[in-house]
Design a protein around this motif. Sequence first.
Motif, PDB file in Angstrom:
ATOM      1  N   GLY A 141       0.817  -1.204   0.000  1.00  0.00           N
ATOM      2  CA  GLY A 141       0.000   0.000   0.000  1.00  0.00           C
ATOM      3  C   GLY A 141       0.849   1.251   0.000  1.00  0.00           C
ATOM      4  N   ASP A 142       0.240   2.333   0.424  1.00  0.00           N
ATOM      5  CA  ASP A 142       0.944   3.611   0.508  1.00  0.00           C
ATOM      6  C   ASP A 142       1.773   3.623   1.782  1.00  0.00           C
ATOM      7  OD1 ASP A 142      -0.266   4.477  -1.812  1.00  0.00           O
ATOM      8  OD2 ASP A 142      -1.921   5.446  -0.770  1.00  0.00           O
ATOM      9  N   ILE A 143       3.051   3.931   1.643  1.00  0.00           N
ATOM     10  CA  ILE A 143       3.974   3.846   2.777  1.00  0.00           C
ATOM     11  C   ILE A 143       4.557   5.216   3.068  1.00  0.00           C
ATOM     12  CG2 ILE A 143       6.106   2.796   3.612  1.00  0.00           C
ATOM     13  CD1 ILE A 143       5.449   0.550   1.450  1.00  0.00           C
ATOM     14  N   LEU A 144       4.549   5.562   4.340  1.00  0.00           N
ATOM     15  CA  LEU A 144       5.162   6.795   4.814  1.00  0.00           C
ATOM     16  C   LEU A 144       6.463   6.410   5.505  1.00  0.00           C
ATOM     17  CD1 LEU A 144       5.003   9.832   5.317  1.00  0.00           C
ATOM     18  CD2 LEU A 144       3.731   9.333   7.411  1.00  0.00           C
ATOM     19  N   ASP A 145       7.567   6.871   4.971  1.00  0.00           N
ATOM     20  CA  ASP A 145       8.878   6.545   5.526  1.00  0.00           C
ATOM     21  C   ASP A 145       9.381   7.754   6.303  1.00  0.00           C
ATOM     22  OD1 ASP A 145      11.265   5.258   6.061  1.00  0.00           O
ATOM     23  OD2 ASP A 145      12.167   5.828   4.158  1.00  0.00           O
ATOM     24  N   VAL A 146       9.611   7.568   7.593  1.00  0.00           N
ATOM     25  CA  VAL A 146      10.051   8.658   8.450  1.00  0.00           C
ATOM     26  C   VAL A 146      11.562   8.596   8.573  1.00  0.00           C
ATOM     27  CG1 VAL A 146       9.892   9.698  10.729  1.00  0.00           C
ATOM     28  CG2 VAL A 146       7.909   8.531   9.758  1.00  0.00           C
ATOM     29  N   GLY A 147      12.214   9.682   8.301  1.00  0.00           N
ATOM     30  CA  GLY A 147      13.649   9.711   8.508  1.00  0.00           C
ATOM     31  C   GLY A 147      14.385  10.490   7.453  1.00  0.00           C
ATOM     32  N   GLU A 148      15.610  10.785   7.806  1.00  0.00           N
ATOM     33  CA  GLU A 148      16.470  11.545   6.909  1.00  0.00           C
ATOM     34  C   GLU A 148      16.957  10.686   5.750  1.00  0.00           C
ATOM     35  OE1 GLU A 148      19.622  13.247   9.205  1.00  0.00           O
ATOM     36  OE2 GLU A 148      18.216  13.854  10.754  1.00  0.00           O
ATOM     37  N   LYS A 149      17.450   9.522   6.098  1.00  0.00           N
ATOM     38  CA  LYS A 149      17.924   8.608   5.058  1.00  0.00           C
ATOM     39  C   LYS A 149      17.779   7.190   5.596  1.00  0.00           C
ATOM     40  CE  LYS A 149      22.677   9.155   6.589  1.00  0.00           C
ATOM     41  NZ  LYS A 149      24.019   9.498   6.252  1.00  0.00           N
ATOM     42  N   ASN A 150      17.388   6.288   4.705  1.00  0.00           N
ATOM     43  CA  ASN A 150      17.256   4.907   5.151  1.00  0.00           C
ATOM     44  C   ASN A 150      18.049   3.967   4.262  1.00  0.00           C
ATOM     45  OD1 ASN A 150      15.788   4.212   2.854  1.00  0.00           O
ATOM     46  ND2 ASN A 150      13.844   4.637   3.837  1.00  0.00           N
ATOM     47  N   PHE A 151      18.977   4.530   3.493  1.00  0.00           N
ATOM     48  CA  PHE A 151      19.903   3.727   2.709  1.00  0.00           C
ATOM     49  C   PHE A 151      19.195   2.908   1.626  1.00  0.00           C
ATOM     50  CE2 PHE A 151      21.206   4.149   7.141  1.00  0.00           C
ATOM     51  CZ  PHE A 151      22.345   4.925   6.992  1.00  0.00           C
ATOM     52  N   GLY A 152      17.972   3.313   1.227  1.00  0.00           N
ATOM     53  CA  GLY A 152      17.232   2.600   0.188  1.00  0.00           C
ATOM     54  C   GLY A 152      16.589   1.312   0.663  1.00  0.00           C
ATOM     55  N   ILE A 153      16.643   1.050   1.935  1.00  0.00           N
ATOM     56  CA  ILE A 153      16.130  -0.217   2.478  1.00  0.00           C
ATOM     57  C   ILE A 153      14.607  -0.298   2.315  1.00  0.00           C
ATOM     58  CG2 ILE A 153      15.929  -1.670   4.524  1.00  0.00           C
ATOM     59  CD1 ILE A 153      18.863  -1.273   3.526  1.00  0.00           C
ATOM     60  N   ILE A 154      13.900   0.709   2.769  1.00  0.00           N
ATOM     61  CA  ILE A 154      12.435   0.682   2.720  1.00  0.00           C
ATOM     62  C   ILE A 154      11.964   0.617   1.276  1.00  0.00           C
ATOM     63  CG2 ILE A 154      10.320   1.904   3.352  1.00  0.00           C
ATOM     64  CD1 ILE A 154      12.039   0.658   5.714  1.00  0.00           C
ATOM     65  N   TYR A 155      12.575   1.393   0.419  1.00  0.00           N
ATOM     66  CA  TYR A 155      12.222   1.351  -1.002  1.00  0.00           C
ATOM     67  C   TYR A 155      12.387  -0.068  -1.547  1.00  0.00           C
ATOM     68  CZ  TYR A 155      12.356   1.980  -6.018  1.00  0.00           C
ATOM     69  OH  TYR A 155      12.110   1.860  -7.350  1.00  0.00           O
ATOM     70  N   ASN A 156      13.482  -0.716  -1.233  1.00  0.00           N
ATOM     71  CA  ASN A 156      13.745  -2.057  -1.755  1.00  0.00           C
ATOM     72  C   ASN A 156      12.763  -3.105  -1.248  1.00  0.00           C
ATOM     73  OD1 ASN A 156      16.150  -2.431  -3.597  1.00  0.00           O
ATOM     74  ND2 ASN A 156      16.968  -1.009  -2.094  1.00  0.00           N
ATOM     75  N   ILE A 157      12.349  -3.029   0.016  1.00  0.00           N
ATOM     76  CA  ILE A 157      11.408  -4.055   0.494  1.00  0.00           C
ATOM     77  C   ILE A 157       9.984  -3.730   0.061  1.00  0.00           C
ATOM     78  CG2 ILE A 157      12.797  -4.962   2.370  1.00  0.00           C
ATOM     79  CD1 ILE A 157      11.236  -3.321   4.335  1.00  0.00           C
ATOM     80  N   SER A 158       9.660  -2.464  -0.227  1.00  0.00           N
ATOM     81  CA  SER A 158       8.309  -2.157  -0.660  1.00  0.00           C
ATOM     82  C   SER A 158       8.120  -2.370  -2.148  1.00  0.00           C
ATOM     83  CB  SER A 158       7.870  -0.753  -0.300  1.00  0.00           C
ATOM     84  OG  SER A 158       8.871   0.065   0.104  1.00  0.00           O
ATOM     85  N   LYS A 159       9.139  -2.147  -2.941  1.00  0.00           N
ATOM     86  CA  LYS A 159       8.960  -2.318  -4.382  1.00  0.00           C
ATOM     87  C   LYS A 159       8.787  -3.792  -4.738  1.00  0.00           C
ATOM     88  CE  LYS A 159      13.517  -2.730  -6.354  1.00  0.00           C
ATOM     89  NZ  LYS A 159      14.435  -2.274  -7.340  1.00  0.00           N
ATOM     90  N   GLU A 160       9.230  -4.678  -3.868  1.00  0.00           N
ATOM     91  CA  GLU A 160       9.026  -6.104  -4.112  1.00  0.00           C
ATOM     92  C   GLU A 160       7.553  -6.475  -3.954  1.00  0.00           C
ATOM     93  OE1 GLU A 160      11.331  -8.177  -5.232  1.00  0.00           O
ATOM     94  OE2 GLU A 160      12.820  -6.583  -5.156  1.00  0.00           O
ATOM     95  N   ALA A 161       6.817  -5.710  -3.166  1.00  0.00           N
ATOM     96  CA  ALA A 161       5.413  -6.027  -2.900  1.00  0.00           C
ATOM     97  C   ALA A 161       4.499  -5.565  -4.029  1.00  0.00           C
ATOM     98  CB  ALA A 161       4.970  -5.387  -1.592  1.00  0.00           C
ATOM     99  N   GLU A 162       4.816  -4.442  -4.641  1.00  0.00           N
ATOM    100  CA  GLU A 162       3.934  -3.887  -5.654  1.00  0.00           C
ATOM    101  C   GLU A 162       4.743  -3.287  -6.789  1.00  0.00           C
ATOM    102  OE1 GLU A 162       0.910  -1.127  -4.531  1.00  0.00           O
ATOM    103  OE2 GLU A 162       0.631  -2.106  -2.624  1.00  0.00           O
ATOM    104  N   ASP A 163       4.165  -3.368  -7.984  1.00  0.00           N
ATOM    105  CA  ASP A 163       4.797  -2.693  -9.117  1.00  0.00           C
ATOM    106  C   ASP A 163       4.589  -1.194  -8.997  1.00  0.00           C
ATOM    107  OD1 ASP A 163       5.644  -5.057 -10.196  1.00  0.00           O
ATOM    108  OD2 ASP A 163       3.852  -5.316 -11.425  1.00  0.00           O
ATOM    109  N   GLU A 164       3.389  -0.811  -8.559  1.00  0.00           N
ATOM    110  CA  GLU A 164       3.092   0.604  -8.392  1.00  0.00           C
ATOM    111  C   GLU A 164       3.325   0.965  -6.940  1.00  0.00           C
ATOM    112  OE1 GLU A 164      -0.642   2.948  -9.458  1.00  0.00           O
ATOM    113  OE2 GLU A 164      -0.395   1.452 -11.052  1.00  0.00           O
ATOM    114  N   LEU A 165       4.372   1.702  -6.695  1.00  0.00           N
ATOM    115  CA  LEU A 165       4.793   1.992  -5.334  1.00  0.00           C
ATOM    116  C   LEU A 165       4.506   3.440  -4.994  1.00  0.00           C
ATOM    117  CD1 LEU A 165       6.438   1.306  -2.767  1.00  0.00           C
ATOM    118  CD2 LEU A 165       8.478   1.888  -4.061  1.00  0.00           C
TER     119      LEU A 165
END
Length: 184
Positions: free
Chosen positions: A16-40
Amino acid sequence: MGKTLVIDLEDVILEGDILDVGEKNFGIIYNISKEAEDELSLDYVSSDTKIELKERKYDACTFFFDLNKIWTSIEKEKLIKEISSYLKEFGEIFIWDINKERGKVFNNKIKVILPNEKIKEFTFRNLNVLLSSNIEEIKKILEKYFEIEETKAWEDVFFIKGKKIGTKVNEEEKIKYEGTDYSN
């Protein structure tokens, strides 16, 4: 530098729609969420985006090594309470952070195992001896706004997953009026 800590996120699914809190997360959240959906739909919190956030509701919120940088429990609670207002009813919160006592420093390599056997490595430092961060403090704050579904702690790292609960007033009202017959 200290030790290498491993975080296995291979089976973590953020949808679903994800709100990522923080300055930088090293691309981690993006990588685990893009695996779930094509439309991120992944939005990041910053002081510039707060006005836009009030117009949206999210399915999930993530904190990846960010709460440990906040000075007091009061400030942490204020942020978590605000974030809960951006989540849909029964939205989820995911927190990965460090256990660090006041007077100590954290200077370790983090190795994150992502879906599809990808690996991200980075060094994470919190050298401020005045700051503390621990799972019990965060759980205590979260329990006011979320039902805690899962906790894990290993080495100097912890994970908490929670689901947003309705306001206590709404829950009490629901219980109060359940079973009441209004047909008279």
